[in-house]
Design a protein around this motif. Structure first.
Motif, mmCIF file in Angstrom:
data_model
loop_
_atom_site.group_PDB
_atom_site.id
_atom_site.type_symbol
_atom_site.label_atom_id
_atom_site.label_comp_id
_atom_site.label_asym_id
_atom_site.label_seq_id
_atom_site.Cartn_x
_atom_site.Cartn_y
_atom_site.Cartn_z
ATOM 1 N N UNK A 7 -7.834 -20.749 -1.063
ATOM 2 C CA UNK A 7 -9.117 -19.656 -0.318
ATOM 3 C C UNK A 7 -8.183 -19.341 1.055
ATOM 4 N N UNK A 8 -8.873 -19.974 1.680
ATOM 5 C CA UNK A 8 -8.195 -20.409 3.219
ATOM 6 C C UNK A 8 -7.361 -19.043 3.422
ATOM 7 N N UNK A 9 -6.183 -19.150 2.411
ATOM 8 C CA UNK A 9 -5.001 -18.689 2.881
ATOM 9 C C UNK A 9 -4.686 -16.955 2.465
ATOM 10 N N UNK A 10 -5.345 -16.609 1.482
ATOM 11 C CA UNK A 10 -5.736 -15.542 1.068
ATOM 12 C C UNK A 10 -6.928 -14.585 2.086
ATOM 13 N N UNK A 11 -8.066 -15.239 2.502
ATOM 14 C CA UNK A 11 -8.951 -14.716 3.123
ATOM 15 C C UNK A 11 -7.932 -13.869 3.855
ATOM 16 N N UNK A 12 -6.947 -15.350 5.359
ATOM 17 C CA UNK A 12 -6.334 -15.238 6.036
ATOM 18 C C UNK A 12 -5.442 -14.434 6.257
ATOM 19 N N UNK A 13 -4.637 -13.846 5.454
ATOM 20 C CA UNK A 13 -3.963 -12.704 4.749
ATOM 21 C C UNK A 13 -4.262 -11.418 5.049
ATOM 22 N N UNK A 14 -5.735 -11.498 4.058
ATOM 23 C CA UNK A 14 -6.627 -10.069 4.363
ATOM 24 C C UNK A 14 -7.276 -10.436 5.294
ATOM 25 N N UNK A 15 -7.311 -10.552 6.325
ATOM 26 C CA UNK A 15 -7.899 -9.936 7.408
ATOM 27 C C UNK A 15 -7.122 -9.955 8.421
ATOM 28 N N UNK A 16 -5.861 -10.965 8.562
ATOM 29 C CA UNK A 16 -4.553 -10.639 9.601
ATOM 30 C C UNK A 16 -3.442 -10.158 9.299
ATOM 31 N N UNK A 17 -3.383 -10.402 7.696
ATOM 32 C CA UNK A 17 -2.199 -9.954 7.623
ATOM 33 C C UNK A 17 -0.987 -10.661 7.638
ATOM 34 N N UNK A 18 0.369 -10.503 7.483
ATOM 35 C CA UNK A 18 1.324 -11.366 7.377
ATOM 36 C C UNK A 18 2.111 -11.699 8.890
ATOM 37 N N UNK A 19 1.825 -11.705 10.181
ATOM 38 C CA UNK A 19 2.674 -11.273 10.819
ATOM 39 C C UNK A 19 1.412 -11.854 12.791
ATOM 40 N N UNK A 20 1.991 -12.196 13.741
ATOM 41 C CA UNK A 20 1.365 -12.935 14.399
ATOM 42 C C UNK A 20 1.814 -12.185 15.059
ATOM 43 N N UNK A 21 0.474 -12.565 16.148
ATOM 44 C CA UNK A 21 0.339 -12.219 17.722
ATOM 45 C C UNK A 21 1.753 -10.973 18.440
ATOM 46 N N UNK A 22 2.758 -12.300 18.001
ATOM 47 C CA UNK A 22 4.492 -12.194 18.788
ATOM 48 C C UNK A 22 4.975 -11.155 17.597
ATOM 49 N N UNK A 23 4.387 -10.593 16.558
ATOM 50 C CA UNK A 23 4.940 -9.468 15.213
ATOM 51 C C UNK A 23 5.919 -10.700 14.329
ATOM 52 N N UNK A 24 6.460 -11.381 14.459
ATOM 53 C CA UNK A 24 6.957 -12.926 14.015
ATOM 54 C C UNK A 24 6.262 -12.168 12.372
ATOM 55 N N UNK A 25 6.853 -12.342 11.046
ATOM 56 C CA UNK A 25 6.533 -11.974 9.737
ATOM 57 C C UNK A 25 6.760 -13.031 8.773
ATOM 58 N N UNK A 26 5.835 -13.139 7.566
ATOM 59 C CA UNK A 26 6.187 -13.869 6.656
ATOM 60 C C UNK A 26 6.604 -12.291 4.973
ATOM 61 N N UNK A 35 -19.117 -23.961 5.575
ATOM 62 C CA UNK A 35 -18.951 -23.770 4.264
ATOM 63 C C UNK A 35 -17.740 -24.566 3.742
ATOM 64 N N UNK A 36 -16.259 -24.907 4.377
ATOM 65 C CA UNK A 36 -15.796 -25.520 3.778
ATOM 66 C C UNK A 36 -15.494 -27.036 3.881
ATOM 67 N N UNK A 37 -16.288 -27.350 2.538
ATOM 68 C CA UNK A 37 -16.270 -28.746 2.524
ATOM 69 C C UNK A 37 -14.261 -29.368 2.486
ATOM 70 N N UNK A 38 -13.710 -28.811 2.797
ATOM 71 C CA UNK A 38 -12.411 -29.243 2.321
ATOM 72 C C UNK A 38 -11.617 -27.954 3.482
ATOM 73 N N UNK A 39 -10.555 -28.222 4.067
ATOM 74 C CA UNK A 39 -9.831 -26.964 4.434
ATOM 75 C C UNK A 39 -10.520 -26.534 5.719
ATOM 76 N N UNK A 40 -11.012 -27.059 6.096
ATOM 77 C CA UNK A 40 -11.839 -26.996 7.340
ATOM 78 C C UNK A 40 -10.954 -26.548 8.443
ATOM 79 N N UNK A 41 -10.393 -27.856 9.149
ATOM 80 C CA UNK A 41 -9.484 -27.806 9.556
ATOM 81 C C UNK A 41 -8.657 -26.940 9.029
ATOM 82 N N UNK A 42 -7.408 -26.817 8.162
ATOM 83 C CA UNK A 42 -6.927 -25.697 8.469
ATOM 84 C C UNK A 42 -6.852 -24.235 8.601
#
Length: 322
Positions: A237-256, A189-196
């Motif tokens: 949109x990709x960054x917005x949805x990533x933050x909504x789904x996974x938050x701002x922290x990585x699996x090791x606890x580091x965050x932005x 569904x992403x015609x651009x940014x699908x790799x990101x």
């Protein structure tokens, strides 16, 4: 490069090359794979509905390449077709107008063999621009840094890094097939940014390491999909949805921080608005500059562009200084 300790285990590497009307550059891309000092390698060219004889050219000149043809469905669909057909334990992607420098495959295989917990490795790339006449001059492979294999600053659980910048380029990647099977397919569904979007998903599952050597080049082609203005701000949109789904922290606890995320979204919105303003879509530009100011009300440079896009919508000419 692989050394004696790696010679006992040489996994099959599958290279997926999506191609749509790529006859001008595709033989160079495939040639750069064939020149790698590593075996075994399988090359899958996924011809995405080309009308310029891409598949026929490759079949005639490089018969060792496995060709899969499909109706034109976009680069994400082409990569997914490749993923359905690969046989290798390790997978690489190579865009048909890019290429690799010698040593890429052997170095990445060696690293993954030595680091079983790492699911994906990537590396820096060289940007190759044409001259004023549109001619690409001879490209000289960069010198590799001695005694420096991995870049620790952009390695590990890099999900927070990816939220702030797409630091992974598709033609630099080697990933384990087992990881690809867990992640699934590229979002068509992403015609651009699908790799990101795909690298963000990978970064939730495993460590990603960056090698220090430059082993590929990215060819800047004026009419390529990457350089064609879009009507949707996919990266935003990709960054917005990533933050909504996974938050701002990585699996090791580091965050932005929220400020960093807002700065990232403001920058993506501003950049999109700038392109839309100069490509003749002032209404899209207006909304983008409003989005930028929503995330960063102090982004002063967005104000004159917002005014310019609004005036242009009304048919009044005004161009802010760039």
């Amino acid at each position: 490069m692989m050394d004696d300790s790696d010679k006992g285990f040489r996994p099959l590497v599958s290279v997926i090359i999506p191609a749509h009307n790529a006859s001008k550059y595709v033989l160079g891309a495939i040639g750069s794979v064939l020149q790698q000092n590593y075996a075994p390698i399988e090359i899958l060219l996924v011809d995405d509905g080309s009308t310029d004889g891409t598949a026929e050219l490759v079949q005639r000149e490089m018969p060792q390449v496995r060709i899969i043809q499909q109706a034109n469905a976009g680069v994400a669909a082409a990569r997914n077709t490749g993923l359905r057909h690969v046989m290798g334990e390790l997978i690489c992607f190579l865009d048909a107008d890019d290429g690799w420098f010698p040593g890429k495959v052997a170095t990445q295989v060696s690293y993954l063999v030595r680091h079983p917990k790492v699911g994906l490795v990537y590396h820096p790339w060289q940007v190759w621009k044409p001259n004023a006449n549109g001619v690409f001059a001879t490209l000289t492979p960069p010198q590799l840094k001695a005694n420096k294999v991995m870049d620790p600053a952009q390695s590990g659980w890099i999900y927070p890094h990816l939220l702030l910048d797409c630091i992974v380029h598709t033609s630099t990647v080697m990933l384990r097939r087992a990881v690809a099977q867990k992640v699934g397919f590229f979002n068509q569904a992403l015609s651009s940014g699908e790799d990101y979007h795909y690298w963000l998903r990978v970064s939730r599952l495993c460590e990603i390491h960056k090698l220090s050597g430059v082993y590929s080049f990215y060819r800047v082609v004026a009419n390529s999909l990457t350089n064609t203005p879009k009507t949707i701000n996919f990266c935003y949109q990709i960054v917005q949805k990533a933050v909504k789904e996974w938050g701002v922290s990585g699996p090791d606890g580091r965050s932005v921080t929220p400020r960093q995320i807002n700065g990232r979204l403001a920058g993506l919105a501003f950049g999109f608005g700038y392109l839309q303003l100069h490509s003749g879509s002032p209404r899209l530009a207006t909304q983008a500059f409003l989005d930028a100011l929503k995330h960063d009300p102090l982004l002063w440079r967005a104000f004159p562009y917002l005014i310019a896009s609004q005036l242009k919508t009304l048919g009044t000419k005004f161009t802010p200084e760039t």
